[in-house]
Design a protein around this motif. Structure first.
Motif, PDB file in Angstrom:
ATOM      1  N   ALA A 229       7.861 -16.618   8.807  1.00 49.80           N
ATOM      2  CA  ALA A 229       7.551 -15.603   9.812  1.00 49.80           C
ATOM      3  C   ALA A 229       6.116 -15.749  10.305  1.00 49.80           C
ATOM      4  CB  ALA A 229       7.774 -14.209   9.230  1.00 49.80           C
ATOM      5  N   GLN A 230       5.189 -16.020   9.381  1.00 46.89           N
ATOM      6  CA  GLN A 230       3.803 -16.182   9.805  1.00 46.89           C
ATOM      7  C   GLN A 230       3.635 -17.431  10.667  1.00 46.89           C
ATOM      8  OE1 GLN A 230       0.810 -16.772   6.785  1.00 46.89           O
ATOM      9  NE2 GLN A 230      -0.760 -15.827   8.044  1.00 46.89           N
ATOM     10  N   MET A 231       4.302 -18.520  10.309  1.00 44.28           N
ATOM     11  CA  MET A 231       4.241 -19.725  11.120  1.00 44.28           C
ATOM     12  C   MET A 231       4.793 -19.470  12.521  1.00 44.28           C
ATOM     13  SD  MET A 231       5.201 -22.989   8.721  1.00 44.28           S
ATOM     14  CE  MET A 231       5.261 -24.011  10.189  1.00 44.28           C
ATOM     15  N   ALA A 232       5.834 -18.660  12.617  1.00 44.90           N
ATOM     16  CA  ALA A 232       6.408 -18.349  13.926  1.00 44.90           C
ATOM     17  C   ALA A 232       5.402 -17.604  14.798  1.00 44.90           C
ATOM     18  CB  ALA A 232       7.678 -17.516  13.756  1.00 44.90           C
ATOM     19  N   THR A 233       4.656 -16.671  14.203  1.00 49.24           N
ATOM     20  CA  THR A 233       3.661 -15.928  14.983  1.00 49.24           C
ATOM     21  C   THR A 233       2.530 -16.835  15.462  1.00 49.24           C
ATOM     22  OG1 THR A 233       2.355 -15.303  13.032  1.00 49.24           O
ATOM     23  CG2 THR A 233       4.159 -13.842  13.660  1.00 49.24           C
ATOM     24  N   ALA A 245       4.235 -17.116  25.828  1.00 52.25           N
ATOM     25  CA  ALA A 245       4.654 -16.695  24.490  1.00 52.25           C
ATOM     26  C   ALA A 245       6.003 -15.984  24.520  1.00 52.25           C
ATOM     27  CB  ALA A 245       3.595 -15.788  23.878  1.00 52.25           C
ATOM     28  N   ARG A 246       6.287 -15.227  25.596  1.00 56.43           N
ATOM     29  CA  ARG A 246       7.587 -14.545  25.691  1.00 56.43           C
ATOM     30  C   ARG A 246       8.719 -15.555  25.688  1.00 56.43           C
ATOM     31  NH1 ARG A 246       7.473 -10.687  30.750  1.00 56.43           N
ATOM     32  NH2 ARG A 246       6.565 -12.600  31.617  1.00 56.43           N
ATOM     33  N   VAL A 247       8.568 -16.610  26.470  1.00 54.01           N
ATOM     34  CA  VAL A 247       9.602 -17.652  26.524  1.00 54.01           C
ATOM     35  C   VAL A 247       9.676 -18.393  25.197  1.00 54.01           C
ATOM     36  CG1 VAL A 247      10.339 -19.749  27.712  1.00 54.01           C
ATOM     37  CG2 VAL A 247       9.262 -17.894  29.006  1.00 54.01           C
ATOM     38  N   SER A 248       8.505 -18.730  24.651  1.00 57.54           N
ATOM     39  CA  SER A 248       8.467 -19.474  23.394  1.00 57.54           C
ATOM     40  C   SER A 248       9.066 -18.664  22.243  1.00 57.54           C
ATOM     41  CB  SER A 248       7.024 -19.867  23.070  1.00 57.54           C
ATOM     42  OG  SER A 248       6.946 -20.561  21.847  1.00 57.54           O
ATOM     43  N   ALA A 249       8.799 -17.358  22.214  1.00 59.24           N
ATOM     44  CA  ALA A 249       9.318 -16.520  21.133  1.00 59.24           C
ATOM     45  C   ALA A 249      10.845 -16.471  21.157  1.00 59.24           C
ATOM     46  CB  ALA A 249       8.739 -15.113  21.247  1.00 59.24           C
ATOM     47  N   ALA A 250      11.422 -16.359  22.360  1.00 55.57           N
ATOM     48  CA  ALA A 250      12.880 -16.342  22.464  1.00 55.57           C
ATOM     49  C   ALA A 250      13.471 -17.663  21.976  1.00 55.57           C
ATOM     50  CB  ALA A 250      13.290 -16.079  23.917  1.00 55.57           C
ATOM     51  N   LYS A 251      12.859 -18.768  22.386  1.00 51.72           N
ATOM     52  CA  LYS A 251      13.340 -20.077  21.941  1.00 51.72           C
ATOM     53  C   LYS A 251      13.135 -20.250  20.445  1.00 51.72           C
ATOM     54  CE  LYS A 251      12.638 -22.535  26.321  1.00 51.72           C
ATOM     55  NZ  LYS A 251      11.950 -23.666  26.990  1.00 51.72           N
ATOM     56  N   ARG A 252      11.998 -19.781  19.956  1.00 53.27           N
ATOM     57  CA  ARG A 252      11.717 -19.888  18.526  1.00 53.27           C
ATOM     58  C   ARG A 252      12.745 -19.112  17.712  1.00 53.27           C
ATOM     59  NH1 ARG A 252       8.858 -23.093  15.010  1.00 53.27           N
ATOM     60  NH2 ARG A 252       8.936 -22.017  13.023  1.00 53.27           N
ATOM     61  N   ALA A 253      13.124 -17.923  18.183  1.00 47.53           N
ATOM     62  CA  ALA A 253      14.120 -17.121  17.481  1.00 47.53           C
ATOM     63  C   ALA A 253      15.467 -17.836  17.447  1.00 47.53           C
ATOM     64  CB  ALA A 253      14.257 -15.757  18.154  1.00 47.53           C
ATOM     65  N   VAL A 254      15.863 -18.419  18.572  1.00 48.53           N
ATOM     66  CA  VAL A 254      17.130 -19.153  18.618  1.00 48.53           C
ATOM     67  C   VAL A 254      17.076 -20.357  17.688  1.00 48.53           C
ATOM     68  CG1 VAL A 254      18.663 -20.515  20.093  1.00 48.53           C
ATOM     69  CG2 VAL A 254      17.667 -18.392  20.958  1.00 48.53           C
ATOM     70  N   GLY A 255      15.947 -21.095  17.728  1.00 44.55           N
ATOM     71  CA  GLY A 255      15.813 -22.259  16.856  1.00 44.55           C
ATOM     72  C   GLY A 255      15.860 -21.896  15.389  1.00 44.55           C
ATOM     73  N   THR A 256      15.207 -20.797  15.020  1.00 44.43           N
ATOM     74  CA  THR A 256      15.223 -20.366  13.623  1.00 44.43           C
ATOM     75  C   THR A 256      16.622 -19.934  13.202  1.00 44.43           C
ATOM     76  OG1 THR A 256      12.924 -19.639  13.807  1.00 44.43           O
ATOM     77  CG2 THR A 256      14.200 -18.763  11.973  1.00 44.43           C
ATOM     78  N   GLY A 301       6.944 -29.355  22.857  1.00 46.42           N
ATOM     79  CA  GLY A 301       6.492 -27.974  22.723  1.00 46.42           C
ATOM     80  C   GLY A 301       7.234 -27.241  21.623  1.00 46.42           C
ATOM     81  N   SER A 302       6.837 -25.993  21.412  1.00 44.04           N
ATOM     82  CA  SER A 302       7.441 -25.171  20.365  1.00 44.04           C
ATOM     83  C   SER A 302       8.609 -24.392  20.953  1.00 44.04           C
ATOM     84  CB  SER A 302       6.396 -24.219  19.768  1.00 44.04           C
ATOM     85  OG  SER A 302       6.970 -23.435  18.749  1.00 44.04           O
ATOM     86  N   GLY A 303       9.787 -25.018  20.973  1.00 39.91           N
ATOM     87  CA  GLY A 303      10.974 -24.397  21.529  1.00 39.91           C
ATOM     88  C   GLY A 303      12.074 -24.304  20.499  1.00 39.91           C
ATOM     89  N   VAL A 304      13.321 -24.354  20.964  1.00 37.93           N
ATOM     90  CA  VAL A 304      14.478 -24.256  20.079  1.00 37.93           C
ATOM     91  C   VAL A 304      14.494 -25.408  19.082  1.00 37.93           C
ATOM     92  CG1 VAL A 304      16.994 -24.244  19.983  1.00 37.93           C
ATOM     93  CG2 VAL A 304      15.819 -22.996  21.800  1.00 37.93           C
ATOM     94  N   GLY A 305      14.276 -26.620  19.599  1.00 38.02           N
ATOM     95  CA  GLY A 305      14.350 -27.790  18.736  1.00 38.02           C
ATOM     96  C   GLY A 305      13.290 -27.789  17.654  1.00 38.02           C
ATOM     97  N   PHE A 306      12.028 -27.528  18.036  1.00 44.97           N
ATOM     98  CA  PHE A 306      10.969 -27.547  17.044  1.00 44.97           C
ATOM     99  C   PHE A 306      11.097 -26.361  16.090  1.00 44.97           C
ATOM    100  CE2 PHE A 306       6.526 -27.437  15.524  1.00 44.97           C
ATOM    101  CZ  PHE A 306       6.397 -28.764  15.165  1.00 44.97           C
TER     102      PHE A 306
END
Length: 364
Positions: A229-233, A245-256, A301-306
């Motif tokens: 969770a801390q790494m995601a932030t 960050a809004r776009v990245s957070a959505a992708k990060r949530a899907v990737g996780t 970048g930090s998206g779904v894949g990463f």
């Protein structure tokens, strides 16, 4: 070398084919030969780091799984400048953590102010662009080290030693992967846009303040098991602004979420055979290949894949052991990450609004 062999091409040859009629596929970079080789580098490097850490029985396996992914996934090339930035950051991180934790641990307010200054320095480098890798790697590594080092039951010397070994190993793995799977075409450097001073100040402050607040929250609430969770932030801050960050957070949530589900599926497939190390490595490599492909299609970048890559790296590097399973770890990581990202976006929205009301930090 291996990418040209007849064993790999039939397996992966159709991955880069996208439908011409699909609007979604048309807007994404195709999986070129360079992209395929980067997929093989990321999957091979992440797997090799995991194998070495498990065979050697080293602590903090997350360093050995995530560092090669970061170096091979976030940067598609490898040269002397990149290696120097990576190793220089490691050396500076060890000095910073030793001084901050060793001297200021009993003064939390002073320690927080020093951490804020360090993060502001790193984000200023990222905002200016020339030393983005140095700043980004510094922010991510420093967050992990401070997260572990601030707890009394952690051996600081062992933590820093593992960080140094993992960083050196990551550079060696990156060099090996680039030798085994070299690009077939020279890559063009990304264009650099000139930023006004107000934008640099805006990006520096919103990143440094948010990263510091993340550190404080994870210390106050004693969230020692919430590294993912801390790494995601921190990773969503690499976009250097609230809109990104809004776009990245959505992708990060899907990737996780995908990474957690894939880890659970692997656990079910292994079932009682999880002690067979070769089976674990094979499934881990396949999972990394899937997320590496998505990472390349997203253009980096930090998206779904990463997000999926780092999730698998954390789960396997930190939560895989003889007496452990991934079920609880996967479910806990997704729920804690979702809460952390939501709070991070709320903080960034407030900071974005406040900074835009002051001319020296207003986005143009």
């Amino acid at each position: 070398m291996f990418a040209k062999s007849g064993l790999i091409k039939p397996l992966l040859g159709g991955w880069g084919k996208r439908s011409a009629s699909g609007a979604h596929g048309a807007s994404r970079p195709a999986l070129t030969q360079n992209g395929l080789r980067q997929c093989l580098r990321v999957a091979g490097g992440g797997s090799l780091g995991f194998i070495v850490s498990q065979l050697m029985g080293w602590n903090y396996g997350v360093f050995f799984t995530v560092f090669p992914m970061f170096l091979l996934g976030m940067v598609p090339i490898l040269n002397g400048n990149i290696i120097r930035q990576f190793l220089a950051n490691v050396s500076l991180n060890v000095l910073e953590v030793s001084l901050v934790v060793g001297l200021l641990k009993h003064m939390p307010v002073v320690m927080t102010l020093v951490v804020l200054a360090i993060f502001l320095f790193r984000f200023n480098l990222m905002a200016k662009g020339a030393l983005f890798l140095f700043g980004a790697n510094g922010v991510l590594t420093l967050s992990i080290l401070l997260h572990f080092a601030s707890y009394p039951n952690v051996d600081l010397s062992d933590l820093l030693a593992c960080n140094l070994v993992a960083s050196g190993l990551a550079v060696f793995i990156a060099m090996l992967m680039h030798s085994l799977f070299p690009d077939v075409e020279a890559r063009k450097p990304p264009p650099r846009a000139a930023k006004p001073p107000s934008q640099i100040r805006h990006e520096t402050l919103i990143g440094g303040v948010t990263a510091t607040l993340s550190f404080v929250v994870f210390q106050v609430f004693d969230l020692q098991g919430s590294l993912s969770a801390q790494m995601a932030t921190i990773l969503v801050l690499f976009t250097l602004g609230y809109a990104g960050a809004r776009v990245s957070a959505a992708k990060r949530a899907v990737g996780t979420l995908l990474g957690c589900n894939l880890a659970l599926l692997m656990q079910l497939l292994l079932y009682t055979q999880s002690h067979h190390f070769l089976l674990v490595v094979l499934l881990y490599w396949l999972g990394l290949m899937l997320f590496s492909r998505e990472h390349i299609h997203e253009g980096g970048g930090s998206g779904v894949g990463f997000g999926g890559l780092t999730t698998l790296g954390i789960l396997f590097g930190q939560s895989l052991g003889p007496q452990q399973d991934l079920v609880y770890s996967a479910l806990y990581r997704f729920s804690s990450m979702s809460v952390a990202l939501t709070l991070t976006l709320l903080v960034m929205a407030c900071l974005h609004f406040l900074l835009n009301r002051w001319a020296p930090t207003r986005l143009i």
